[in-house]
Design a protein around this motif. Structure first.
Motif, PDB file in Angstrom:
ATOM      1  N   LEU A 117      46.151  72.112   3.501  1.00  0.00           N
ATOM      2  CA  LEU A 117      47.104  73.214   3.366  1.00  0.00           C
ATOM      3  C   LEU A 117      47.343  73.926   4.699  1.00  0.00           C
ATOM      4  CD1 LEU A 117      46.005  74.568  -0.130  1.00  0.00           C
ATOM      5  CD2 LEU A 117      48.051  73.220   0.425  1.00  0.00           C
ATOM      6  N   ILE A 118      46.318  73.998   5.534  1.00  0.00           N
ATOM      7  CA  ILE A 118      46.498  74.569   6.881  1.00  0.00           C
ATOM      8  C   ILE A 118      47.376  73.649   7.720  1.00  0.00           C
ATOM      9  CG2 ILE A 118      45.314  75.107   9.057  1.00  0.00           C
ATOM     10  CD1 ILE A 118      42.937  76.113   7.273  1.00  0.00           C
ATOM     11  N   LEU A 119      47.079  72.349   7.664  1.00  0.00           N
ATOM     12  CA  LEU A 119      47.866  71.393   8.449  1.00  0.00           C
ATOM     13  C   LEU A 119      49.307  71.296   7.959  1.00  0.00           C
ATOM     14  CD1 LEU A 119      45.296  68.529   9.066  1.00  0.00           C
ATOM     15  CD2 LEU A 119      46.203  70.172  10.715  1.00  0.00           C
ATOM     16  N   LEU A 120      49.538  71.580   6.701  1.00  0.00           N
ATOM     17  CA  LEU A 120      50.900  71.575   6.181  1.00  0.00           C
ATOM     18  C   LEU A 120      51.752  72.608   6.914  1.00  0.00           C
ATOM     19  CD1 LEU A 120      52.552  70.079   4.092  1.00  0.00           C
ATOM     20  CD2 LEU A 120      51.940  71.835   2.428  1.00  0.00           C
ATOM     21  N   ALA A 121      51.166  73.770   7.220  1.00  0.00           N
ATOM     22  CA  ALA A 121      51.882  74.789   7.996  1.00  0.00           C
ATOM     23  C   ALA A 121      52.201  74.264   9.392  1.00  0.00           C
ATOM     24  CB  ALA A 121      51.050  76.065   8.086  1.00  0.00           C
ATOM     25  N   VAL A 122      51.268  73.523   9.979  1.00  0.00           N
ATOM     26  CA  VAL A 122      51.507  72.921  11.302  1.00  0.00           C
ATOM     27  C   VAL A 122      52.642  71.907  11.209  1.00  0.00           C
ATOM     28  CG1 VAL A 122      50.479  71.491  13.122  1.00  0.00           C
ATOM     29  CG2 VAL A 122      49.110  73.289  12.018  1.00  0.00           C
TER      30      VAL A 122
END
Length: 198
Positions: free
Chosen positions: A147-152
């Motif tokens: 979910l953090i990498l999705l923002a990236v």
């Protein structure tokens, strides 16, 4: 928190979602100049990916909300959206870029979510065995990292779409590229999955 599992999560996310940056860039190009489109794209991306995670986690626990044989038919979602976008592009083929921009309101949340989910349908097959062996704690780490990498990924898609040379090209050709990419993704999902005996 185990740094090894974080590294695995980063690698797994990158490998299974690299194609999403192009799709996101096309969505951001389609939404250029439309207030709220970035928020709708990000919301749709998170909804679609949350659905992928939910199905993968459920399957890792033994529940199968989505039978494996149904996954190839997810290709119908981007195929239908691509055909819809192609029809709109054809209807507005004589319009200037400015007129096309007024006719198009940008991507909708559910359209982005549907494409994200369908494009990530094959990811479910990869995530399930990893999640099943990772246990509840490991699954939680994978989910948080994803979910953090999705923002990236969303930021990268927006970045790509706003580079001047790319933005000009997408502004000029994006209304053609988006349907081609969506139809291509849908067809690939259907063919690789053997849907309809293909």
């Amino acid at each position: 928190m185990n740094p090894g599992i974080i590294g695995q999560a980063v690698g797994l996310f990158a490998v299974t979602n690299i194609d999403d940056i192009l799709v996101l860039a096309l969505f951001f190009a389609q939404g250029a100049g439309h207030p709220g489109s970035s928020r709708r794209i990000a919301t749709g991306q998170y909804l679609g990916f949350a659905a992928i995670l939910a199905v993968a986690v459920a399957a890792a626990f033994g529940a199968t909300f989505l039978p494996e044989k149904a996954i190839p038919y997810l290709g119908l979602l981007p195929l239908a959206l691509g055909i819809k976008a192609a029809v709109q592009a054809w209807r507005h083929r004589g319009d200037s870029e400015e007129e096309r921009g007024r006719a198009d309101r940008g991507p909708k949340v559910l359209e982005v979510a549907a494409v994200t989910f369908a494009n990530g349908g094959d990811n479910i097959g990869v995530y399930v065995p990893v999640f099943a062996t990772a246990g509840v704690g490991g699954m939680s780490v994978f989910a948080v990292v994803f979910l953090i990498l999705l923002a990236v990924w969303i930021a990268a898609g927006r970045y790509v779409a706003t580079r001047p040379v790319i933005a000009r090209a997408l502004s000029r050709w994006g209304h053609i590229l988006l349907p081609v990419v969506l139809i291509g993704i849908g067809s690939l999902i259907l063919i690789e999955g053997g849907a309809f005996g293909l």
